[in-house]
Design an enzyme around this catalytic site. Structure first.
Site: not given
Ligand code: G6P
Ligand code: MG
Length: 248
Positions: A10-12, A18, A46-47, A50, A115-117, A119, A146, A170-171
């Site tokens: 995962d990214l963020d 972020t 989280k995850g 938007r 990632s779900a983002s 961005n 997710k 994953e966070d």
């Protein structure tokens, strides 16, 4: 033998710091809508995509908005978030993240971003992180985010590996559910109170040891249902099968 073929990150909140910017941006929106939004509430976002995050935020504030109003607010939140990430510096890569991914790659294990983002591209470019990954799947590549497993299943597909040969980092609680639904092992980054059902938990990738990662895929299922013939090999009476000592 280990079947570990790929790690999906995962990214963020796993690679870059972020998650705090998503939180701060949503907090500004909540303030504009006249309610308080806490860090505990934020765990639920989280995850999550938007628009789904906005729905959760509005439910916390007990606010109903039309679809067009929601789209305006989601855009406002995204503009705030983009302002934050445009000012990111390389020291906002989380401790040990880059080094750990490089170590994984040095073992011949494939790496992907999941990632779900939407961005993701901005962050990867700004911090020059794209070369760390063999595949990048983000919010622009999936229909379902997710806790749906689509993002991780697409990553495995792109890498041409079986989902069962992947480990996800994953966070977010939603991300852990997605990883498990994909049939993958999952390392939680964060605290055990929030991340339930993970296979291993560490506070950050700087605390992740390579042998622990390899061990995750070492377990096997001893699905031994002995027939009489097989039992004969061991000179065991089938009636006493329950008494066979472990380790035979
Ligand atoms: C990540 C974050 C979420 C965020 C989602 C969508 O998964 O953990 O908090 O809502 O991405 O991000 P975006 O950048 O597309 O708004
Ligand atoms: Mg995250």
């Amino acid at each position: 033998m280990s079947n570990l073929k790929a790690c999906i990150f995962d990214l963020d909140g796993v690679i870059v710091d972020t998650a705090k910017y998503h939180y701060l941006a949503w907090k500004v929106i909540a303030q504009k809508l006249n309610f308080d939004f806490t860090e505990i509430d934020n765990e639920r976002l989280k995850g999550v995509s938007r628009m789904e995050s906005l729905d959760i935020l509005l439910s916390i504030g007990n606010i109903n908005l039309s679809q067009s109003e929601k789209e305006i607010i989601a855009e406002q939140k995204n503009n705030l978030y983009i302002d934050y990430i445009n000012n990111m510096k390389p020291d906002e890569i989380l401790p040990g993240a880059k080094e750990f991914i490089e170590l994984v790659r040095s073992f011949g294990i494939l790496t992907a971003l999941g990632s779900a983002s939407k961005n993701t591209g901005i962050i990867l470019e700004k911090l020059n992180l794209a070369p760390l990954f063999d595949a990048i799947i983000d919010g622009n590549c999936v229909l379902n985010t997710k806790p749906n497993p689509e993002v991780f299943l697409k990553a495995a597909e792109r890498l041409k590996v079986s989902p069962t040969d992947c480990v996800v980092f994953e966070d977010a609680a939603a991300g852990v559910i997605a990883a498990k639904a994909a049939g993958m092992k999952c390392v939680g980054i964060g605290s055990p109170e929030i991340l339930k059902g993970v296979d291993l938990i560490v506070s950050g990738l700087d605390k992740m040891a390579m042998n622990e990662l390899l061990n995750l895929q070492m377990d096997f299922y001893f699905d031994f249902n002995p027939t009489e013939v097989e039992l004969g090999r061991f000179s065991i009476n089938p009636e006493n099968v329950e008494n066979i000592p472990l380790g035979i």
